[in-house]
Design an enzyme around this catalytic site. Structure first.
Site, PDB file in Angstrom:
ATOM      1  N   LEU C  65      -1.307   0.146   3.563  1.00  0.00           N
ATOM      2  CA  LEU C  65      -2.323   0.607   2.618  1.00  0.00           C
ATOM      3  C   LEU C  65      -1.670   1.098   1.322  1.00  0.00           C
ATOM      4  CD1 LEU C  65      -4.333   2.402   5.412  1.00  0.00           C
ATOM      5  CD2 LEU C  65      -5.115   0.397   4.161  1.00  0.00           C
ATOM      6  N   PRO C  66      -2.455   1.224   0.253  1.00  0.00           N
ATOM      7  CA  PRO C  66      -1.853   1.498  -1.062  1.00  0.00           C
ATOM      8  C   PRO C  66      -1.274   2.899  -1.251  1.00  0.00           C
ATOM      9  CG  PRO C  66      -4.107   0.639  -1.290  1.00  0.00           C
ATOM     10  CD  PRO C  66      -3.881   0.909   0.160  1.00  0.00           C
ATOM     11  N   THR C  96       3.917   2.511   1.852  1.00  0.00           N
ATOM     12  CA  THR C  96       4.845   3.413   1.165  1.00  0.00           C
ATOM     13  C   THR C  96       4.018   4.532   0.541  1.00  0.00           C
ATOM     14  OG1 THR C  96       6.527   1.757   0.736  1.00  0.00           O
ATOM     15  CG2 THR C  96       6.465   3.632  -0.752  1.00  0.00           C
ATOM     16  N   LYS C 171      13.285   6.045   2.347  1.00  0.00           N
ATOM     17  CA  LYS C 171      12.979   4.934   1.445  1.00  0.00           C
ATOM     18  C   LYS C 171      13.006   5.379  -0.019  1.00  0.00           C
ATOM     19  CE  LYS C 171      10.038   1.407  -0.223  1.00  0.00           C
ATOM     20  NZ  LYS C 171       8.759   0.694  -0.276  1.00  0.00           N
ATOM     21  N   LYS C 246       6.046   3.816  -9.455  1.00  0.00           N
ATOM     22  CA  LYS C 246       5.290   4.475  -8.378  1.00  0.00           C
ATOM     23  C   LYS C 246       6.249   5.159  -7.397  1.00  0.00           C
ATOM     24  CE  LYS C 246       2.842   3.659  -4.098  1.00  0.00           C
ATOM     25  NZ  LYS C 246       2.699   2.710  -2.967  1.00  0.00           N
TER      26      LYS C 246
END
EC number: 1.1.1.31
Lengths: 295, 295, 295, 295
Positions: C65-66, C96, C171, C246
């Site tokens: 999902l975003p 992420t 990450k 982002k």
């Protein structure tokens, strides 16, 4: 009234020499451009046939040159004026150059018994014409006082920063700080705008709070907040990005010499370099606002 | 004179409530600390037995809380005041919190027909005691005017920044800029000192040139340049590094929301984080000068 | 072979679900786009008529999902899957998102007896299609091992970073570092070019010296140094500036949570914000080279 | 075997000259320290009674000096070697100095018909002793090939960066990038640690992902992640903070010359300056990790 030799009749030097003439001094001028010399001759200056000739009977020699190497060469190079100046002459170098060069030339002249002050200016071409420049002077008290007597004919604020070279150091400290004020103010204004605030209102609030600084007072970088500033006039200079980048380069050179940490100054310099990369070198330095606002 | 409910009697809230009492208002106070409540009771406040009780007959409810989550919880959490406030009450939240929380709470209250302004303060504990705080207010014109009538009893400068949340945004824009002024001025002064300049002379020159800013005027970071400033007093706060770091965190959070570029603000934040890492969180924020000067 | 529910069939999720099908798993899919669902149905997936239905008999539920708010809502919102999942199901969130949201969702599910790992990916759309993604997983050893059994059908490198949330943290630490490598390598290459060096020669020297890093090995930002990299292909992504911005936003959010100092990460973020301001958000992130080279 | 003159027998120069002797060359040495000369004499070198004497019959003159001004003086000063060198001699300057000085000396020698390469080294004192240095060479192809024949007796990797001065430029580009890798890796690791990650696990993940770089491979800045690196050994150098700060100063000087934007390089330089301010100049340059970790 004094006998004054004047070297360097560019955008700044020309009107400065002109103001010395208006004040009644006897001025002998030299420049590589015959046109510039002719222009001042019409106003009453004597044209020197060689650079050495500006030294003849001079109580003061004033110079306004582009960079440290020119100042080193004119005074201390082969056939430098160091061999032609009288011991009673006070040399006033108004160029904005690296402090090291100012100290080098000042010390060499001192060894030869000749007095020297560095006296970089701010205020731009408009200030030069109006005689409202600021001079920041490095040299002994006696030399400062002597210089002051003619600097007041070209400027309004004359500061004594310290010994030889201190004029240059104080000027680049100030201009480094100015670049930080300009970039920081631009960031704060644009962040407010991004959140829906009116830049006039936000400027007013910060001007009356702890964010107050010279750029909010007199040089707001956001278009249409103030009248008669470059931002409201398409960022027409004023004080060009390229000139600010030059001064920030001198500042980093000075920081280098003393291992001084200047993280914000280094960042401001690099933001101005990015503007040059974008082809904005000839815009007013407040155009850094566009780096934040253009979307 | 008004009926006022007051929530949060800490270092700032205590003296602020006290000033409302001195101005003749009827103030009902609430705090988790019984001691703080007792202190205000002696001065004439009514002690609320529960937080809801501050709402009774209140024309204004003023809150002064540590962070956005507390403001969200008190007003909009389970059993939040949103269920107890009268529609005629104006809520004035003086906490310094993220703009998003201020907007969220303001909007929720609006849906319930209750008026809200965010009104973060600056001026510190001393200003709270003296009643000389600065308030930066977000809300409608009508609500601003109404709030103004009692804010003037606690402060001197009351600004209207825009709609709900604009008070918070304007405050962090200002404080982000302030941190940049402080760090930039420190860099410039220390670079001058490293080159042998007297910081008093350099400060004077920059104060009268384009480097002029609030820190040079009122809060010089270099010891012994000014009297009665933290730097001359061992960097005793004043405004603590930890609080500046908190505000800079809120600024970066706001920048994040709108993708605003703030390279100098981000750098200043990280320099203050480095100071915290070095155990200097409780010193005055002008102690950033030591980052440059200690050698 | 396992029963797998899959939520989110975008650019990444689509091919990932496809690879699970190819590996022989039984996959029930959900997406708001009927087209995306139809596409997977053709490949053999069952279409869930509602998001709850992906939970039925699922040994694994995978989501892609975003942003954090979507993950919070799907699992823990009103009518969240938390009320529909079996205790034997392992939830694998591959989105992420911010570490705080991952920890929140993981903890809420744990309270309800449901296992969870966060498993953000890198490798882009090409890696998703080829099944060569990298997964960085946060969760218990047991849950990691269980997740590993199906992640290997979608990726090549599967790392176990630590407890719940650690996948997200690892990450963004990696991607923050990557942005620094990319910007730093660009600066070094362009400075060399400005001094007349051949970027191929300089790249080769630094690759074999202490400047060696992933961008010099596989993703040189200077056009025509390497074949088959975005810089040589007009900066067609690859990994877009907007996506790097982002991730750098998430990194600064994480730094904020722990008061971590990240001056270079904050600077890289702001340089990417400046690129977005210049309208380069859709170019490959190696296009930061142009910030230095365009003159 | 060749006749070689060697000037400068310090920490680096001493073992380098020693390796030339071991390879069977005839070496004539000069240093201001009689002790250093005596030490090499024991090993078979001829002691020059004056610096000019190293030129006699020399096929190569190798120099290893602290800064640009020394190299300028030795070769081009009053009584400089330029007046004593044979036209058949190749001058190999292994000093790390500013590119401008390298170019100046190279050009002056060229005018006098004498060949020159700049060949700065990396690899430290240990590499000098072991004969495993890296040389980055600037000069013509022919001169590079000739230099190569003896550089292989002192080092392992010999790179040809371009024309005269290119060796210096490539070296500082590499070291500027290295400082960015080191600081960036430190930030990423500490941010992970602040969020509860194990630095060994995070290092392993980034080493196998797009964060891979030389410092993670061979020089991890976090204590106890790798054996036999300075961080695990109390940050005993290795490569000192002071030396990195010197190279970063040369990098900024070079950036200045060409108006190159290097925001991360400028920031890294300032972080190393802050470390010097804190009295950590003699620690290994990986100690920048402490700037982030000490709390």
């Amino acid at each position: 009234m004094a006998n004054i030799g004047f070297i360097g009749l560019g955008n700044m030097g020309g009107p400065m020499a002109s103001n010395l003439l208006k004040a009644g001094h006897s001025v002998t001028v030299f420049d590589l451009s015959e046109e510039a010399v002719a222009e001042l001759s019409i106003q009453g200056a004597k044209a020197a046939s060689s650079v050495e000739q500006v030294c003849d009977n001079a109580e003061f020699v004033v110079s306004m040159l582009p960079a440290g190497k020119h100042v080193r060469m004119i005074y201390c190079g082969e056939n430098g004026l160091i061999n032609h100046l009288n011991k009673s002459t006070l040399v006033i170098d108004c160029s904005t150059i690296d402090a090291e060069s100012a100290q080098f030339v000042g010390n060499e002249l001192a060894k030869a018994g000749i007095s020297f002050v560095d006296a970089p200016v701010s205020g731009g071409v408009a200030g030069a014409a109006a005689g409202t420049l600021t001079f920041i002077v490095g040299g002994t008290d006696a030399d400062f006082n002597r210089a002051n007597s003619i600097l007041t004919d070209m400027g309004k604020n004359i500061f004594h920063a310290g010994n030889i070279g201190a004029g240059q150091v104080a000027k680049i400290c100030n201009n480094m700080l100015l670049s930080i004020l300009m970039a920081g103010t631009s960031e704060a204004l644009q962040m407010g705008i991004d959140h829906g605030l009116d830049p006039k209102v936000l400027s007013e609030i910060m001007l009356n709070s702890s964010g107050r600084n010279w750029t909010l007072e007199l040089y707001n970088p956001c278009p249409d907040v103030q009248e008669n500033v470059p931002s409201t006039n398409g960022y027409k200079p004023g004080f060009m990005v390229d000139l600010m980048a030059k001064d920030l380069g001198l500042a980093q050179q000075a920081a280098q010499q003393t291992n001084s940490a200047t993280p914000l100054g280094a960042m401001a310099k690099n933001l101005y370099n990015l503007m040059q990369n974008q082809g904005k070198g000839a815009e007013d330095f407040s155009a850094i606002f566009k780096l934040y606002s253009e979307k």
